[in-house]
Scaffold this active site. Sequence first.
Site, mmCIF file in Angstrom:
data_model
loop_
_atom_site.group_PDB
_atom_site.id
_atom_site.type_symbol
_atom_site.label_atom_id
_atom_site.label_comp_id
_atom_site.label_asym_id
_atom_site.label_seq_id
_atom_site.Cartn_x
_atom_site.Cartn_y
_atom_site.Cartn_z
ATOM 1 N N LYS A 1 0.909 -1.115 -0.209
ATOM 2 C CA LYS A 1 -0.152 -0.013 -0.061
ATOM 3 C C LYS A 1 0.972 1.293 0.001
ATOM 4 O O LYS A 1 1.419 1.571 1.248
ATOM 5 C CB LYS A 1 -0.966 0.143 1.297
ATOM 6 C CG LYS A 1 -2.018 0.812 1.070
ATOM 7 C CD LYS A 1 -2.937 0.484 0.190
ATOM 8 C CE LYS A 1 -4.377 1.290 0.014
ATOM 9 N NZ LYS A 1 -5.425 0.786 -1.059
ATOM 10 N N SER B 1 -8.241 -0.321 -4.868
ATOM 11 C CA SER B 1 -8.713 -0.184 -3.587
ATOM 12 C C SER B 1 -10.195 -0.051 -3.385
ATOM 13 O O SER B 1 -10.819 -1.101 -3.706
ATOM 14 C CB SER B 1 -7.997 1.191 -2.866
ATOM 15 O OG SER B 1 -8.084 1.360 -1.694
#
Length: 517
Positions: free
Chosen positions: A173, A366
């Site tokens: 991430k 996401s």
Amino acid sequence: VVLLFIGIISITISSFDNKESKVDPNSILKIDLTSSIVERASDNPFENLSFANMDPQKELELKSVLDNIEKAKIDDRIKGIYLSSPFVNAGLSQTEEIRNKLLDFKKSEKFIISYAENYSQNGYYLSSVADEIYLNPEGVFQLKGLSAQVMFFKGLLEKLDIQAQVIRHGKFKSAIEPFTLDKMSKANREQISLLLTTISDNILDSIASQRGLTLSRVEELADNLELNTADNCLENNFVDALIYQDELENKLKSILGEEEKLKLISLTKYKNAKVKKEGKISRDKIAIIYATGEINSGKGNLKSIGSETTAKAIKKAREDEKVKAIVLRVNSPGGSALASDVIWRETILAKAKKPFVISMGDVAASGGYYISCAADTIVANPTTITGSIGVFGLIPNLQQFYKNKLGITLDTVNTHKYADMGVNRALSSFERAKIKEVIEDIYSTFISHVAEGRDMSTAVVNDIGQGRVWSGYDAKQRGLVDVLGGLETAIDIAAELAKISDYRIVSLPKKEDPLET
């Protein structure tokens, strides 16, 4: 003031003029995609208008471009397409969809000819489908491959005495890295390298197949910047001839058997041209619901996703008995986990009642993947960027910035021990642990939804998750995507699942009426 008012009235009237365009026999459709290609364009003529720019940039809807290429395919008045796009103002995935539509157009045995003074990589990728590609004798096309650069702000924050406090789940991430590092982490470099390589191979291989070259030869040309002159482009079979604009026009006239005026019609005018179709308008509908931009709670617009607006649109399509299937077109880098969950819930309800298909655009990552994972079928282009199944929180500590840079100090009175938790001081280890609990809970929910929607175990989802982004091609290899294709592929699948062959398309959410606004 009066003249300005008259000018505004004139602009408004012309913008709402949908008068049918006349198409002469023996015409050529001229496609110029240097205008911005968007998922949905505003009908408001004042959207991009300012006193500095009284000629606002026109936007083209992707679906409109695809529909008009299809219309030209069956229109006897259109004899071929002239591509005039030195660059394409669209994402790679959108460009890929238009390119595939042009390949389909060639089945009609009508011609496609491309000409430009210069070609960008994206512009040439599109134009490589043409039967003949022409370049100005002094033109330039620099094939050099793809590159990704990330700007890092850690040094700036240190100079300002601002501490970036990060809590995350997912080693890939990478959205927070610019605030905590001064270069890419090993994990981020690994994922970006794979992403770029996969997308580059797809583009270069597509070019090679159309020009009768091998992928290795095209890569060699890119590595050595060998297409740096028009002559080199000709020598290496990237163009068919070096000509000027007037010579191109003479070639087009020769193809059509015309001696005088060349009949060209632009894409923007052709969209108002009618082609007669037999039969009545179908009562059955397939709804395309557009979800474009960052995901947030509340209302959205054409360039942002609001949970209230998008959930309401899905519900409307679900409750409409004439809507036999739903296609959710997602083009989003993500956003709020809460807003994503609100939309996800509505996708579950819709899927239980009728076929529900996802069409991924340039990005569906996401939160963009979160709202996609429950669908019956997920469709993405090979160049789509998706995945990024992970969660992070970023809270700056501004205490030393206030004190050292601005001379501001803070004094605090609390009713409870952690009442002042926020940006004005450093987080304690206890506070970090509590925020981490929230992050872990959201991540657990996220991978559970994906596991349920994709019929995987949470362990498998966790393994391919960790915030990592994938190309559409690689996502399919790992079970995150079902079918490679664009919006029209998703519509075809939705129709097949609904067992309908005659239908019409409706687009949601409904656009605001610019006059009312």
